[in-house]
Design a protein around this motif. Structure first.
Motif, PDB file in Angstrom:
ATOM      1  N   ARG A   1       0.979  -1.169   0.029  1.00 34.46           N
ATOM      2  CA  ARG A   1      -0.074  -0.013  -0.047  1.00 34.46           C
ATOM      3  C   ARG A   1       0.951   1.336   0.138  1.00 34.46           C
ATOM      4  NH1 ARG A   1      -5.459  -0.925   0.286  1.00 34.46           N
ATOM      5  NH2 ARG A   1      -5.910  -2.950   1.085  1.00 34.46           N
TER       6      ARG A   1
ATOM      7  N   LEU B   1       2.134   1.681  -3.363  1.00 32.98           N
ATOM      8  CA  LEU B   1       1.168   2.235  -4.266  1.00 32.98           C
ATOM      9  C   LEU B   1       1.148   3.902  -4.494  1.00 32.98           C
ATOM     10  CD1 LEU B   1      -1.275   1.077  -6.132  1.00 32.98           C
ATOM     11  CD2 LEU B   1      -2.641   1.382  -4.130  1.00 32.98           C
TER      12      LEU B   1
ATOM     13  N   HIS C   1       1.593   5.873  -8.136  1.00 33.82           N
ATOM     14  CA  HIS C   1       0.791   7.011  -8.402  1.00 33.82           C
ATOM     15  C   HIS C   1       1.755   7.987  -8.903  1.00 33.82           C
ATOM     16  CE1 HIS C   1      -3.101   5.670  -8.034  1.00 33.82           C
ATOM     17  NE2 HIS C   1      -3.136   5.388  -6.630  1.00 33.82           N
TER      18      HIS C   1
ATOM     19  N   GLU D   1     -15.601   8.249  -2.554  1.00 37.28           N
ATOM     20  CA  GLU D   1     -14.453   7.418  -3.515  1.00 37.28           C
ATOM     21  C   GLU D   1     -14.725   5.724  -3.388  1.00 37.28           C
ATOM     22  OE1 GLU D   1     -10.440   7.823  -2.572  1.00 37.28           O
ATOM     23  OE2 GLU D   1      -9.926   6.975  -4.565  1.00 37.28           O
TER      24      GLU D   1
ATOM     25  N   GLY E   1     -13.436   1.908  -3.426  1.00 39.08           N
ATOM     26  CA  GLY E   1     -12.000   1.300  -3.407  1.00 39.08           C
ATOM     27  C   GLY E   1     -11.018   2.264  -3.010  1.00 39.08           C
ATOM     28  N   ALA E   2     -11.165   3.147  -2.088  1.00 43.59           N
ATOM     29  CA  ALA E   2     -10.345   4.182  -1.607  1.00 43.59           C
ATOM     30  C   ALA E   2      -8.694   3.848  -1.086  1.00 43.59           C
ATOM     31  CB  ALA E   2     -10.839   5.052  -0.736  1.00 43.59           C
ATOM     32  N   GLY E   3      -8.781   2.462  -0.871  1.00 45.07           N
ATOM     33  CA  GLY E   3      -7.488   2.325  -0.038  1.00 45.07           C
ATOM     34  C   GLY E   3      -7.349   2.976   1.042  1.00 45.07           C
TER      35      GLY E   3
ATOM     36  N   ASP F   1     -14.203   1.456   1.302  1.00 41.13           N
ATOM     37  CA  ASP F   1     -13.122  -0.094   1.080  1.00 41.13           C
ATOM     38  C   ASP F   1     -13.527  -1.112   1.715  1.00 41.13           C
ATOM     39  OD1 ASP F   1     -10.272   0.114  -0.742  1.00 41.13           O
ATOM     40  OD2 ASP F   1     -10.412  -1.639   0.598  1.00 41.13           O
ATOM     41  N   ARG F   2     -13.278  -2.167   1.177  1.00 43.57           N
ATOM     42  CA  ARG F   2     -13.644  -3.405   1.960  1.00 43.57           C
ATOM     43  C   ARG F   2     -12.518  -3.551   3.108  1.00 43.57           C
ATOM     44  NH1 ARG F   2     -13.115  -8.594  -2.272  1.00 43.57           N
ATOM     45  NH2 ARG F   2     -10.803  -8.345  -2.762  1.00 43.57           N
TER      46      ARG F   2
ATOM     47  N   ILE G   1     -16.933  -1.683   3.790  1.00 46.21           N
ATOM     48  CA  ILE G   1     -17.968  -2.519   3.019  1.00 46.21           C
ATOM     49  C   ILE G   1     -17.646  -3.076   1.718  1.00 46.21           C
ATOM     50  CG2 ILE G   1     -18.916  -0.480   1.867  1.00 46.21           C
ATOM     51  CD1 ILE G   1     -21.675  -1.673   2.222  1.00 46.21           C
ATOM     52  N   ASP G   2     -17.744  -4.153   1.262  1.00 45.43           N
ATOM     53  CA  ASP G   2     -17.542  -4.558  -0.131  1.00 45.43           C
ATOM     54  C   ASP G   2     -18.444  -3.763  -1.107  1.00 45.43           C
ATOM     55  OD1 ASP G   2     -18.261  -6.288  -2.762  1.00 45.43           O
ATOM     56  OD2 ASP G   2     -16.649  -7.697  -1.633  1.00 45.43           O
ATOM     57  N   VAL G   3     -18.034  -3.545  -2.265  1.00 47.04           N
ATOM     58  CA  VAL G   3     -18.602  -2.361  -3.188  1.00 47.04           C
ATOM     59  C   VAL G   3     -19.819  -3.251  -3.575  1.00 47.04           C
ATOM     60  CG1 VAL G   3     -17.473  -3.334  -5.305  1.00 47.04           C
ATOM     61  CG2 VAL G   3     -18.153  -0.890  -4.754  1.00 47.04           C
TER      62      VAL G   3
ATOM     63  N   ASN H   1     -10.356   5.060  -8.441  1.00 42.65           N
ATOM     64  CA  ASN H   1      -8.919   4.974  -8.998  1.00 42.65           C
ATOM     65  C   ASN H   1      -8.539   3.675  -8.772  1.00 42.65           C
ATOM     66  OD1 ASN H   1      -8.619   8.135  -9.496  1.00 42.65           O
ATOM     67  ND2 ASN H   1      -9.063   8.195  -7.085  1.00 42.65           N
ATOM     68  N   LEU H   2      -7.894   3.322  -9.887  1.00 38.04           N
ATOM     69  CA  LEU H   2      -7.214   1.766  -9.752  1.00 38.04           C
ATOM     70  C   LEU H   2      -8.193   1.103  -9.193  1.00 38.04           C
ATOM     71  CD1 LEU H   2      -3.426   2.535  -9.051  1.00 38.04           C
ATOM     72  CD2 LEU H   2      -4.530   2.386 -11.368  1.00 38.04           C
ATOM     73  N   PHE H   3      -9.467   0.924  -9.320  1.00 37.05           N
ATOM     74  CA  PHE H   3     -10.174   0.101  -8.843  1.00 37.05           C
ATOM     75  C   PHE H   3     -11.281  -0.647  -9.688  1.00 37.05           C
ATOM     76  CE2 PHE H   3     -14.845  -0.093  -6.426  1.00 37.05           C
ATOM     77  CZ  PHE H   3     -14.293  -1.134  -5.722  1.00 37.05           C
TER      78      PHE H   3
ATOM     79  N   HIS I   1     -10.523  -4.247 -11.075  1.00 35.41           N
ATOM     80  CA  HIS I   1     -10.640  -5.281 -10.251  1.00 35.41           C
ATOM     81  C   HIS I   1     -11.836  -6.535 -10.614  1.00 35.41           C
ATOM     82  CE1 HIS I   1      -8.183  -3.327  -7.539  1.00 35.41           C
ATOM     83  NE2 HIS I   1      -7.942  -4.545  -6.886  1.00 35.41           N
TER      84      HIS I   1
HETATM   85  C1  SAM Z   1      -5.225  -0.746  -6.210  1.00 33.28           C
HETATM   86  S1  SAM Z   1      -6.086  -0.277  -4.638  1.00 33.28           S
HETATM   87  C2  SAM Z   1      -6.507   1.228  -4.917  1.00 33.28           C
HETATM   88  C3  SAM Z   1      -6.556   2.067  -3.770  1.00 33.28           C
HETATM   89  C4  SAM Z   1      -6.775   3.707  -3.900  1.00 33.28           C
HETATM   90  N1  SAM Z   1      -7.747   3.754  -5.027  1.00 33.28           N
HETATM   91  C5  SAM Z   1      -5.580   4.113  -4.659  1.00 33.28           C
HETATM   92  O1  SAM Z   1      -5.592   4.698  -5.685  1.00 33.28           O
HETATM   93  O2  SAM Z   1      -4.664   4.297  -3.867  1.00 33.28           O
HETATM   94  C6  SAM Z   1      -7.729  -1.234  -4.919  1.00 33.28           C
HETATM   95  C7  SAM Z   1      -8.603  -1.043  -3.512  1.00 33.28           C
HETATM   96  O3  SAM Z   1      -9.962  -1.844  -3.616  1.00 33.28           O
HETATM   97  C8  SAM Z   1     -10.074  -2.323  -2.857  1.00 33.28           C
HETATM   98  N2  SAM Z   1     -11.266  -3.283  -3.062  1.00 33.28           N
HETATM   99  C9  SAM Z   1     -11.140  -4.441  -3.990  1.00 33.28           C
HETATM  100  N3  SAM Z   1     -12.121  -5.128  -4.086  1.00 33.28           N
HETATM  101  C10 SAM Z   1     -13.126  -4.427  -3.361  1.00 33.28           C
HETATM  102  C11 SAM Z   1     -14.327  -4.687  -3.266  1.00 33.28           C
HETATM  103  N4  SAM Z   1     -14.992  -5.840  -3.829  1.00 33.28           N
HETATM  104  N5  SAM Z   1     -14.962  -3.969  -2.402  1.00 33.28           N
HETATM  105  C12 SAM Z   1     -14.465  -2.847  -1.612  1.00 33.28           C
HETATM  106  N6  SAM Z   1     -13.262  -2.497  -2.079  1.00 33.28           N
HETATM  107  C13 SAM Z   1     -12.442  -3.349  -2.684  1.00 33.28           C
HETATM  108  C14 SAM Z   1      -8.981  -2.966  -2.091  1.00 33.28           C
HETATM  109  O4  SAM Z   1      -9.035  -3.261  -0.705  1.00 33.28           O
HETATM  110  C15 SAM Z   1      -7.806  -1.785  -2.491  1.00 33.28           C
HETATM  111  O5  SAM Z   1      -7.732  -0.816  -1.345  1.00 33.28           O
END
Ligand code: SAM
Length: 251
Positions: A30, A33, A37, A67, A69-71, A96-97, A121-123, A149-151, A154
């Motif tokens: 993390r 990351l 960025h 946001e 998947g905000a990490g 974010d989860r 929470i899971d998205v 961002n970068l989300f 997945h």
């Molecule tokens: C590559 S990281 C990007 C984090 C942040 N957006 C950034 O750009 O620094 C992807 C994030 O998506 C989250 N994530 C992945 N699958 C998810 C889901 N199903 N629900 C919520 N968050 C999720 C991960 O926990 C991770 O923090």
């Protein structure tokens, strides 16, 4: 180089997603990351997009921003630092989860006049709740802006259809900055070791590009609707691919 015989998207579970949030390799990844960025120029790309989004859509006070998947919330903090003086106060939800937003990060948002909360929470659960009819007497949550961002990379296309449907149902303004699936980005992803990234980040960088986007792939997944949307999808910087959606007629 955006043309060329790139393969269709391949979505694989990223290594970071399989690690506990307090696993040392995950914590290190993390932090990596943030440097990734930096190399991708993500903050500038996001800023450029948000600054040109229609002024009229930014009149509510405070602005409600989500946001997905905000990490750890650090990328958006950099964006907030650049926008805070020009924007009204913001209520920011960092979804974010995993629970990885530090208290000091929330405090730094507060110092800018942004009240930030982490929502763990899971998205997919968020999307299901967002698209269900609101209970009588309660309006569905509305966001002035949703960002990712970068989300999105997945997820498989079918999951993205549901997710983007929930986004379109709850906001008039959406922006995403994702990995671009092309040869330059692929070459870059093989080189993240140069900036000191650990094995997890090195592996996930390559997986991310294979799951990334190009052309009008996200536009094709956006819900068809009677209401007009302005959709733009474009390459940005060396490695990124952006998508923005704004409800309303073009000027
Ligand atoms: C590559 S990281 C990007 C984090 C942040 N957006 C950034 O750009 O620094 C992807 C994030 O998506 C989250 N994530 C992945 N699958 C998810 C889901 N199903 N629900 C919520 N968050 C999720 C991960 O926990 C991770 O923090």
């Amino acid at each position: 180089m955006t043309a060329g015989p790139m393969r269709p998207r391949i979505v694989a579970v990223e290594t970071l997603d399989g690690l506990a949030q307090d696993h040392p390799a995950a914590m290190r990844s993390r932090r990596d990351l943030r440097r990734v960025h930096g190399a991708m120029g993500t903050r500038s790309i996001v800023l450029r997009a948000l600054r040109t989004m229609q002024q009229t859509q930014r009149q509510a006070t405070p602005l409600k921003v989500l946001e997905l998947g905000a990490g750890d919330g650090s990328l958006m903090l950099g964006v907030a630092q650049a926008l805070a003086s020009a924007w009204p106060p913001v209520e920011l939800t960092l979804l974010d989860r995993q629970s990885v937003v530090e208290r000091t990060t929330i405090e730094r948002y507060a110092g800018l006049g942004w009240s930030a909360v982490a929502q763990v929470i899971d998205v997919h659960d968020w999307a299901a709740a967002a698209t269900h009819a609101a209970p009588p007497g309660r309006a569905a949550a509305r966001w002035d802006l949703i960002i990712a961002n970068l989300f999105l990379h997945h997820f498989e296309d079918a999951q993205l259809v549901a997710l983007l449907g929930a986004v379109a149902a709850t906001t008039d303004c959406f922006f995403a900055c994702e990995p671009r699936r092309d040869w330059i980005a692929l070459a870059g992803s093989h080189l993240v070791g140069v900036i000191g990234a650990n094995a997890v980040t090195r592996e996930d960088a390559v997986l991310s590009v294979h799951a990334g986007f190009r052309g009008k792939e996200l536009t094709a997944l956006w819900p068809a609707s009677a209401a007009p949307w302005q959709l733009q999808e474009y390459p940005a910087g060396l490695f990124s691919h952006c998508f923005r959606a704004q409800r309303g007629e073009a000027n």
